[in-house]
Design a protein around this motif. Structure first.
Motif, PDB file in Angstrom:
ATOM      1  N   HIS A  58       5.951 -46.986  15.594  1.00  0.00           N
ATOM      2  CA  HIS A  58       6.320 -46.850  14.177  1.00  0.00           C
ATOM      3  C   HIS A  58       5.525 -45.715  13.537  1.00  0.00           C
ATOM      4  CE1 HIS A  58       7.447 -49.181  10.242  1.00  0.00           C
ATOM      5  NE2 HIS A  58       7.354 -47.868  10.013  1.00  0.00           N
ATOM      6  N   HIS A  81       6.024 -41.850  11.137  1.00  0.00           N
ATOM      7  CA  HIS A  81       6.913 -41.033  10.290  1.00  0.00           C
ATOM      8  C   HIS A  81       6.328 -39.626  10.186  1.00  0.00           C
ATOM      9  CE1 HIS A  81       9.079 -44.597   8.779  1.00  0.00           C
ATOM     10  NE2 HIS A  81       7.904 -45.183   8.614  1.00  0.00           N
ATOM     11  N   LYS A 102      16.572 -48.631  12.186  1.00  0.00           N
ATOM     12  CA  LYS A 102      15.843 -49.300  11.108  1.00  0.00           C
ATOM     13  C   LYS A 102      16.743 -49.395   9.889  1.00  0.00           C
ATOM     14  CE  LYS A 102      11.677 -49.368   8.253  1.00  0.00           C
ATOM     15  NZ  LYS A 102      10.487 -48.687   7.737  1.00  0.00           N
ATOM     16  N   HIS A 140       6.321 -53.719  10.107  1.00  0.00           N
ATOM     17  CA  HIS A 140       5.141 -53.770   9.220  1.00  0.00           C
ATOM     18  C   HIS A 140       5.005 -55.066   8.428  1.00  0.00           C
ATOM     19  CE1 HIS A 140       8.099 -52.399   6.312  1.00  0.00           C
ATOM     20  NE2 HIS A 140       7.998 -51.102   6.610  1.00  0.00           N
ATOM     21  N   ASP A 157       2.781 -47.526  11.326  1.00  0.00           N
ATOM     22  CA  ASP A 157       3.546 -47.076  10.157  1.00  0.00           C
ATOM     23  C   ASP A 157       2.878 -45.816   9.581  1.00  0.00           C
ATOM     24  OD1 ASP A 157       5.402 -46.920   8.169  1.00  0.00           O
ATOM     25  OD2 ASP A 157       4.681 -48.645   7.031  1.00  0.00           O
TER      26      ASP A 157
HETATM   27 ZN    ZN Z   1       7.527 -47.074   8.230  1.00  0.00          ZN
END
Ligand code: ZN
Ligand code: URP
Ligand code: ZN
Length: 462
Positions: free
Chosen positions: A62, A64, A153, A242, A317
């Motif tokens: 996870h 970004h 997602k 998360h 995350d």
């Molecule tokens: Zn995320």
């Protein structure tokens, strides 16, 4: 013909999700080919791992990198983010590509290939954030899966940006689930949250801590409950991303007790940080992430969930925004602070401290940071273990040394650390990515561009 570099790792204590033993590892090119006691084999490079743990490279499912979000773009690109990940013992990331409204699913994946190609220092895969999925797009979803993007997602939060309705979630779960795909849910009731936010702003509550105070744990628990119920009706598995609190965890726990294939990850920030970190001032913007940090009492519950397998994976995350110029966008209004925090570099070491504190076993530490993600997301046994035939993604970890986390020493492209000054046990010393040394005694020796895109297989072989 390309000559294959041969590497021998001697005398390490090999820890996998199931094993704990002393042996040598022989690597021929990119692959582990022999494991045994006192191997008598010729190698080009020999690494002495005496006194060290030898663990599978971490998998962070996870991240970004370079995500355009909240009026700006996440500060790590695929080059800086994967170098930082390597420093922290992570050899695979699965990043979230985005299909924006009006775009095809394939376009979303393609855009992320363009961002990542030639930049990654470690191997990488993609999930696809899906913001639209009409019946006519289902075939395209299967095409994306055939191209190795086997998880998607969907958001119950961020109305007007990423939020999708329940019909779309049901459609996606039914379609993906029937072909070995997996829906990853951002489970938070964003519609109700928006009403709570309106009320807070009307009262003049604009400081960062109101980000947390306007996102109750019940909004997350409701989202998790709904996601699992929809998955049950769609006869598909579901993976909650998360997960941050005991209320949400209890929903997963109850479903799993009923034999429902509901899975979830949590992140180090929910295990080590709490709502107290927001304070009353601007500095709290560092911790504006979604879901927000929770009351401290949730931490012990999450650790228990990890130990008892109600939570299967620890991701980061990772979604960093600098305080300067990026978080500052919300100086006068917490809703304008870009949501996200850095973390990709310290996940493995932080979670090792769960072993030090007797919360999880050594094997479970490896399972949570590597093996389970490989199995959940169609990468096992190529990734996620130390075994003959597996990729030589290996971390030599000095469990006896300490490190103090700081913005002054980290490698993420962001101007603060969420863990500034925290001293933890365990230091990533040497990291191999498919047989090549990428970190040598703490120094980056890899090359951005050497990381390969991973076409993933069916999910949930766990
Ligand atoms: Zn995320
Ligand atoms: O605050 C967060 N988590 N930012 C990244 C986007 C998401 O929801 O995962
Ligand atoms: Zn999310």
């Amino acid at each position: 013909m390309k000559t294959q570099m041969k590497t021998l790792i001697r005398n390490g204590q090999i820890i996998t999700a199931t094993d704990n033993y002393k042996a040598d590892i022989f690597i021929d090119g990119e692959t582990i080919t022999t494991i045994g006691a006192k191997l008598d084999m010729e190698a080009d490079v020999t690494i002495d791992a005496s006194g060290k743990l030898v663990i599978p490279g971490g998998i962070d499912p996870h991240t970004h990198m370079e995500l355009p979000f909240g009026g700006t773009t996440a500060a790590d690109d695929f080059r800086t983010g994967t170098i930082a990940a390597a420093h922290g013992g992570t050899t695979t990331i699965i990043d979230f590509a985005v299909q924006y409204k009006g775009e095809s699913l394939l376009q979303g994946v393609d855009n992320w290939h363009q961002k990542a190609e030639g930049k990654c220092a470690i191997d990488y895969g993609f999930h696809l954030i899906t913001t639209e999925l009409e019946d006519k797009q289902i075939e395209e979803m299967y095409t994306v899966m055939d191209e190795g993007v086997t998880s998607f997602k969907m958001f119950m939060a961020y109305p007007g940006v990423f939020l999708v309705d329940d019909a779309t979630i049901f459609r996606a779960m039914s379609a993906a689930g029937s072909r070995g795909g997996l829906i990853c849910m951002h489970a938070e009731n964003g519609i109700v949250i928006n009403e709570i936010i309106k009320d807070a702003l009307a009262k003049g509550h604009t400081a960062p801590k109101y980000h947390a105070l306007t996102r109750p744990t019940m909004a997350e628990a409701e989202g998790v409950h709904r996601a699992i119920a929809i998955a049950e009706m769609a006869e598909s598995p579901v993976y909650i991303v998360h997960l941050s609190c005991a209320d949400a965890l209890n929903q997963v726990r109850q479903a799993r007790d009923r034999g429902i294939p509901a899975f979830a990850e949590t992140c180090p920030q929910y295990l080590f940080l709490s709502i107290d970190d927001y304070g009353d001032g601007w500095d709290g913007a560092k911790y504006v992430m979604t879901p927000p940090l929770r009351e401290k009492s949730n931490q012990a519950e999450l650790w228990k969930g990890l130990k008892m397998d109600d939570l299967q994976i620890i991701s980061t995350d990772h979604c960093p925004f600098c305080m300067k110029e990026q978080k500052e966008l919300g100086k006068d209004d917490f809703t304008k602070i870009p949501n996200g925090a850095p973390g990709v570099e310290h996940r493995v070491s932080l979670i090792y401290n769960g072993v030090v504190e007797n919360r999880i076993s050594l094997n479970r530490f490896v399972e949570l940071t590597s093996t389970a993600a490989a199995k959940m997301f169609g990468l096992f046994p190529k990734k996620g273990t130390i075994a003959v035939g597996s990729d030589a993604d290996i971390v030599i970890f000095d469990a006896n040394k300490d490190q103090t986390i700081s913005v002054n020493t980290h490698h993420m492209n962001v101007d603060y650390s969420a863990y500034e000054g925290k001293t933890i046990k365990g230091v990533v010393e040497t990291v191999l990515s498919r047989g090549s040394i990428v970190i040598d005694k703490g120094e980056f020796k890899g090359k951005s561009g050497n990381g390969q895109f991973l076409k993933r297989g069916e999910c949930v072989s766990i």
